[in-house]
Design an enzyme around this catalytic site. Structure first.
Site, short mmCIF file in Angstrom:
data_model
loop_
_atom_site.label_atom_id
_atom_site.label_comp_id
_atom_site.label_asym_id
_atom_site.label_seq_id
_atom_site.Cartn_x
_atom_site.Cartn_y
_atom_site.Cartn_z
CG HIS A 48 -1.78 -0.91 1.40
ND1 HIS A 48 -2.89 -0.86 1.69
CD2 HIS A 48 -1.57 -2.25 1.89
CE1 HIS A 48 -3.66 -1.96 1.83
NE2 HIS A 48 -2.87 -2.92 1.97
CE1 TYR A 216 -1.55 -4.51 -2.12
CE2 TYR A 216 -2.46 -5.32 0.19
CZ TYR A 216 -1.25 -5.00 -0.71
OH TYR A 216 -0.13 -5.00 -0.16
P1 FAD Z 1 14.38 -3.38 3.45
O1 FAD Z 1 13.35 -3.41 2.35
O2 FAD Z 1 14.75 -4.66 4.27
O3 FAD Z 1 15.77 -3.13 2.70
C1 FAD Z 1 17.08 -3.43 3.17
C2 FAD Z 1 18.03 -3.31 1.92
O4 FAD Z 1 19.40 -3.64 2.59
C3 FAD Z 1 18.02 -4.79 1.26
O5 FAD Z 1 17.86 -4.57 -0.08
C4 FAD Z 1 18.96 -5.82 1.76
O6 FAD Z 1 19.21 -6.55 0.72
C5 FAD Z 1 20.04 -4.57 1.87
N1 FAD Z 1 20.97 -5.18 3.03
C6 FAD Z 1 20.83 -5.86 3.87
N2 FAD Z 1 22.10 -5.92 4.80
C7 FAD Z 1 23.02 -5.40 4.05
C8 FAD Z 1 24.34 -5.38 4.13
N3 FAD Z 1 24.94 -6.11 5.06
N4 FAD Z 1 25.19 -4.73 3.21
C9 FAD Z 1 24.58 -4.18 1.95
N5 FAD Z 1 23.17 -4.22 1.78
C10 FAD Z 1 22.36 -4.73 2.73
N6 FAD Z 1 5.27 -1.70 4.47
C11 FAD Z 1 4.34 -0.78 3.74
O7 FAD Z 1 4.52 0.44 3.89
N7 FAD Z 1 3.06 -1.15 2.99
C12 FAD Z 1 2.95 -2.45 3.09
O8 FAD Z 1 1.90 -2.80 2.44
C13 FAD Z 1 3.73 -3.41 3.52
N8 FAD Z 1 3.22 -4.75 3.50
C14 FAD Z 1 4.38 -5.76 4.33
C15 FAD Z 1 4.02 -7.14 4.21
C16 FAD Z 1 4.77 -8.15 4.87
C17 FAD Z 1 4.55 -9.67 4.74
C18 FAD Z 1 6.01 -7.51 5.54
C19 FAD Z 1 7.18 -8.55 6.01
C20 FAD Z 1 6.29 -6.23 5.32
C21 FAD Z 1 5.38 -5.41 4.94
N9 FAD Z 1 5.76 -4.25 5.03
C22 FAD Z 1 4.96 -2.91 4.21
C23 FAD Z 1 7.26 -3.52 5.54
C24 FAD Z 1 8.12 -3.03 4.58
O9 FAD Z 1 8.38 -4.17 3.44
C25 FAD Z 1 9.26 -2.89 5.47
O10 FAD Z 1 8.93 -2.00 6.31
C26 FAD Z 1 10.21 -2.11 4.34
O11 FAD Z 1 10.67 -2.98 3.42
C27 FAD Z 1 11.63 -1.44 5.07
O12 FAD Z 1 12.41 -0.73 4.17
P2 FAD Z 1 13.74 -0.70 4.59
O13 FAD Z 1 14.50 -0.11 3.23
O14 FAD Z 1 14.16 -0.06 5.58
O15 FAD Z 1 14.35 -2.00 4.63
#
Ligand code: FAD
Length: 383
Positions: A48, A216
């Protein structure tokens, strides 16, 4: 031309890291992005994007493209899983645009991610770079990667997710907390659903006491329908970020739910199961030249559909604070950033944990109307 802006390394090109890097590069910061994955694929999942996030997408320059790409539900419905009774009808669609200042869309997560990553300077995006160590040397930060390479930057943003190496460097080794809930995820071809004389609503969450199924469309043409669940499961011992599930497991988990949910399970070809991980609010989000955002700082259960939204809002607030404080004072900028994100992110973490969001009619304006670029800034001294 020389630049006075600090060089910045963003660790992780997930949704939070990609948003941060896109905004930093647009603001003229020399920004390199290091991502552990060798490449990204279109994993079967939806997301979403509320008006609070679409305002950030506007700044990145992809709001119109997302508006074309996504499905625009007129309502978020909550319904009783067994009887079908409506528990809430939260107006979205034109109402959201007018009331909250941007669209509310649901979209394929892979399509969104690809579009965001496309906005980055491709020469400064490095795949296959898994950060192993960081060393803040006072005047710069040295990084080493699992492939044996090294890099340095003036400032490093840890957007590296729930198992963040930067978080571990700042706060020590500590595994995230398994919440006791899993999420099943499946994408279903709408063609299959056409065989049923049932109404597959654009955005609906089916509830019972201890579990739910959120459903959805993830494309504007409603070709792909998606479900994501929350189901209690006492232990997670698989040691991987997801495993395959099955129609049989889904039938057992949702026995007693009505026709629509049973039809979705019957049409499921492939379904995966993910452990839902959390952390308690962290005592520290930054130290000297290092700063965290997104799941690295505040991982949460996804039950408000706002986890990535918080990561993207963090990214925008961080850039806003760097710009408003001035580049020489990055420590102050990081403190201003934390002071303006901690309370909101912690509140969203808590409501997500409780899984009460929009179950009954309520006013969602505190989440959807938020404009990260316009909200008055809190003074860290008063926090
Ligand atoms: P991440 O998306 O986890 O990205 C972290 C990145 O860092 C990754 O690409 C990874 O490969 C990289 N990485 C990790 N460690 C290292 C390293 N040591 N060196 C280099 N790179 C590294 N959120 C919403 O807003 N709407 C939704 O509808 C929604 N639905 C969800 C459904 C499910 C089932 C789940 C589990 C989560 C959902 N979320 C949703 C939450 C959302 O997925 C996360 O909160 C979001 O992806 C966080 O983003 P981020 O960039 O902080 O971390």
């Amino acid at each position: 031309m020389t630049t006075t802006k600090p060089t910045i390394a963003v660790i992780g090109a997930g949704l939070g890291g990609a948003a941060a890097a896109a905004l930093l590069q647009r603001a003229g910061y020399p920004t390199q992005v290091y991502e552990q994955a060798p490449e990204f694929s279109r994993l079967g999942a939806g997301i979403h994007l509320g008006p609070n996030v679409m305002k950030v997408m506007r700044r990145i320059g992809i709001e119109d493209e997302l508006d074309r790409m996504g499905s625009h539900p007129d309502y978020w419905f909550s319904r009783d899983g067994a009887s079908g009774e409506y528990l809430s009808r939260i107006p979205l669609g034109d109402f959201a645009k007018k009331q909250y200042g941007a669209s509310y869309i649901t979209v394929h997560r892979g399509d969104l991610h690809a579009l965001m990553v496309d906005q980055l300077d491709q020469d400064r995006l490095h795949f296959g770079k898994r950060l192993r160590t960081v060393d803040d040397q006072g005047d710069k930060v040295m990084m080493t990667f699992a492939d044996g390479s090294e890099a340095s930057a003036d400032l490093v943003i840890g957007a590296d997710g729930v198992n963040s190496v930067i978080r571990e460097h700042l706060l020590g080794e500590e595994a995230p907390i398994y919440s006791g809930w899993v999420a099943h995820r499946a994408i279903i071809s709408a063609q299959k659903l056409a065989a049923y004389d049932l109404d597959f609503e654009a955005c609906v969450k089916w509830w019972s006491e201890d579990r739910h199924m959120m459903v959805y469309y993830v494309t504007g043409d409603q070709r792909e329908y998606y479900y994501v669940t929350g189901v209690p499961e006492p232990d997670w011992h698989h040691g991987t970020s997801f495993v395959d599930s099955s129609r049989e497991e889904m039938r057992k988990a949702f026995a007693g739910y009505g026709d629509v949910v049973q039809a979705l399970i019957d049409c499921t070809e492939q379904v995966t199961k993910w452990p839902l991980l959390e952390r308690n609010p962290l005592p520290l989000w930054h130290d000297n030249r290092l700063v965290l955002l997104g799941d690295a700082a505040h991982p949460m259960k996804p039950h408000m559909a706002q986890g990535a939204a918080m990561a993207i809002e963090d990214a925008a607030m961080l850039v806003r604070c760097l710009e408003s404080v001035g580049n020489a004072h990055y420590s102050e900028a990081f403190e201003l950033y934390r002071a303006n994100r901690f309370e909101r992110a912690s509140r969203v973490q808590q409501v997500s944990h409780d899984n009460t969001w929009l179950r009954n009619d309520e006013d969602p304006a505190w989440v959807f109307a938020y404009d990260v670029f316009d909200v008055p800034l809190n003074d860290p001294a008063t926090q």
